[in-house]
Design a protein around this motif. Structure first.
Motif, PDB file in Angstrom:
ATOM      1  N   THR A 122      29.513  54.120   8.105  1.00 30.55           N
ATOM      2  CA  THR A 122      30.656  53.816   7.245  1.00 30.55           C
ATOM      3  C   THR A 122      31.776  54.816   7.485  1.00 30.55           C
ATOM      4  O   THR A 122      32.951  54.430   7.617  1.00 30.55           O
ATOM      5  CB  THR A 122      30.234  53.831   5.767  1.00 30.55           C
ATOM      6  OG1 THR A 122      29.151  52.940   5.585  1.00 30.55           O
ATOM      7  CG2 THR A 122      31.366  53.422   4.856  1.00 30.55           C
ATOM      8  N   LEU A 126      35.341  53.910   8.894  1.00 29.32           N
ATOM      9  CA  LEU A 126      36.536  54.250   8.128  1.00 29.32           C
ATOM     10  C   LEU A 126      37.507  55.081   8.978  1.00 29.32           C
ATOM     11  O   LEU A 126      38.724  54.862   8.958  1.00 29.32           O
ATOM     12  CB  LEU A 126      36.177  55.023   6.857  1.00 29.32           C
ATOM     13  CG  LEU A 126      35.826  54.196   5.636  1.00 29.32           C
ATOM     14  CD1 LEU A 126      35.334  55.074   4.508  1.00 29.32           C
ATOM     15  CD2 LEU A 126      37.000  53.371   5.181  1.00 29.32           C
ATOM     16  N   GLU A 130      41.135  53.975  10.017  1.00 29.95           N
ATOM     17  CA  GLU A 130      42.300  54.822   9.759  1.00 29.95           C
ATOM     18  C   GLU A 130      43.089  55.076  11.034  1.00 29.95           C
ATOM     19  O   GLU A 130      44.319  55.098  11.024  1.00 29.95           O
ATOM     20  CB  GLU A 130      41.865  56.158   9.134  1.00 29.95           C
ATOM     21  CG  GLU A 130      41.470  56.043   7.680  1.00 29.95           C
ATOM     22  CD  GLU A 130      41.002  57.370   7.099  1.00 29.95           C
ATOM     23  OE1 GLU A 130      41.025  58.407   7.794  1.00 29.95           O
ATOM     24  OE2 GLU A 130      40.584  57.355   5.946  1.00 29.95           O
ATOM     25  N   ARG A 141      47.260  50.186   4.155  1.00 30.67           N
ATOM     26  CA  ARG A 141      46.057  50.925   4.560  1.00 30.67           C
ATOM     27  C   ARG A 141      45.085  51.018   3.397  1.00 30.67           C
ATOM     28  O   ARG A 141      43.881  50.794   3.575  1.00 30.67           O
ATOM     29  CB  ARG A 141      46.430  52.330   5.035  1.00 30.67           C
ATOM     30  CG  ARG A 141      46.850  52.347   6.480  1.00 30.67           C
ATOM     31  CD  ARG A 141      46.880  53.695   7.068  1.00 30.67           C
ATOM     32  NE  ARG A 141      47.489  54.703   6.222  1.00 30.67           N
ATOM     33  CZ  ARG A 141      47.995  55.840   6.628  1.00 30.67           C
ATOM     34  NH1 ARG A 141      47.961  56.129   7.883  1.00 30.67           N
ATOM     35  NH2 ARG A 141      48.517  56.684   5.806  1.00 30.67           N
ATOM     36  N   ASN A 142      45.568  51.354   2.210  1.00 25.99           N
ATOM     37  CA  ASN A 142      44.697  51.448   1.034  1.00 25.99           C
ATOM     38  C   ASN A 142      44.077  50.106   0.711  1.00 25.99           C
ATOM     39  O   ASN A 142      42.914  50.027   0.308  1.00 25.99           O
ATOM     40  CB  ASN A 142      45.485  51.976  -0.174  1.00 25.99           C
ATOM     41  CG  ASN A 142      45.756  53.461  -0.048  1.00 25.99           C
ATOM     42  OD1 ASN A 142      45.069  54.153   0.688  1.00 25.99           O
ATOM     43  ND2 ASN A 142      46.773  53.946  -0.760  1.00 25.99           N
ATOM     44  N   LYS A 145      41.238  49.531   3.135  1.00 35.87           N
ATOM     45  CA  LYS A 145      40.095  50.385   2.795  1.00 35.87           C
ATOM     46  C   LYS A 145      39.313  49.779   1.634  1.00 35.87           C
ATOM     47  O   LYS A 145      38.081  49.734   1.653  1.00 35.87           O
ATOM     48  CB  LYS A 145      40.562  51.793   2.402  1.00 35.87           C
ATOM     49  CG  LYS A 145      40.871  52.682   3.556  1.00 35.87           C
ATOM     50  CD  LYS A 145      41.250  54.062   3.021  1.00 35.87           C
ATOM     51  CE  LYS A 145      41.725  54.979   4.102  1.00 35.87           C
ATOM     52  NZ  LYS A 145      42.123  56.292   3.585  1.00 35.87           N
ATOM     53  N   LYS A 146      40.047  49.319   0.596  1.00 37.87           N
ATOM     54  CA  LYS A 146      39.405  48.710  -0.562  1.00 37.87           C
ATOM     55  C   LYS A 146      38.617  47.487  -0.148  1.00 37.87           C
ATOM     56  O   LYS A 146      37.475  47.279  -0.574  1.00 37.87           O
ATOM     57  CB  LYS A 146      40.460  48.286  -1.592  1.00 37.87           C
ATOM     58  CG  LYS A 146      40.692  49.254  -2.682  1.00 37.87           C
ATOM     59  CD  LYS A 146      41.617  48.599  -3.684  1.00 37.87           C
ATOM     60  CE  LYS A 146      42.140  49.594  -4.664  1.00 37.87           C
ATOM     61  NZ  LYS A 146      43.068  49.037  -5.609  1.00 37.87           N
TER      62      LYS A 146
END
Length: 156
Positions: A122, A126, A130, A141-142, A145-146
């Protein structure tokens, strides 16, 4: 020959006088001696009989000791076999418990490894996300990620 007859008569008279005066004492001495010897003989006989009885009793005890020895040896063999079986059973039980405990520890370690692998995977994903989204705006981007975290949570 006359002299011989006179000497014989003298001896017979002397012996008769001697027997007459010492007869009671001689009879008493010999009867006492006979009684004493008879009593001693009876005492020896009774002690001999007692000794024979003791020998018989001791012989029976010796015979019984052999039987008792065999019985005691059989009893201790039985006890040792039982103790041996108890030790073996206890060792088997302890080995089973140890095996069960080792299985639990192994399963826990496998779970921990899975979690670590998933966590490492993970984290690497991630980081890769990124890097790829470095040129995108912060809100986008957020949001990605969510979405990624939600996908991971659904898979679990």
């Amino acid at each position: 020959m006359k002299e011989l007859i006179i000497a014989f008569i003298n001896f017979a008279v002397f012996a008769a006088i001697l027997v007459y005066f010492t007869r009671k004492k001689a009879v008493e001495f010999f009867s006492t001696r006979e009684k004493k010897l008879r009593d001693e003989f009876d005492g020896y006989r009774s002690r001999y009989d007692e000794a024979q009885e003791k020998v018989k009793v001791l012989q029976q005890k010796i015979d019984f000791l052999e039987e008792e020895k065999i019985a005691i040896l059989a009893q201790y063999k039985e006890k040792s076999d039982r103790l041996y079986q108890e030790i073996i059973d206890a060792a088997r039980k302890e080995a089973d418990e140890m095996q069960c405990e080792c299985g639990k520890i192994l399963e826990a370690e496998i779970e921990e490894m899975k979690k670590r692998i998933v966590s490492d995977f993970t984290d690497s994903v991630l980081k890769a996300v990124e890097r790829r989204t470095a040129g995108l705006p912060e809100s986008k981007r957020n949001e990605l990620k969510k979405e990624f975290i939600e996908l991971l949570n659904r898979e679990k």
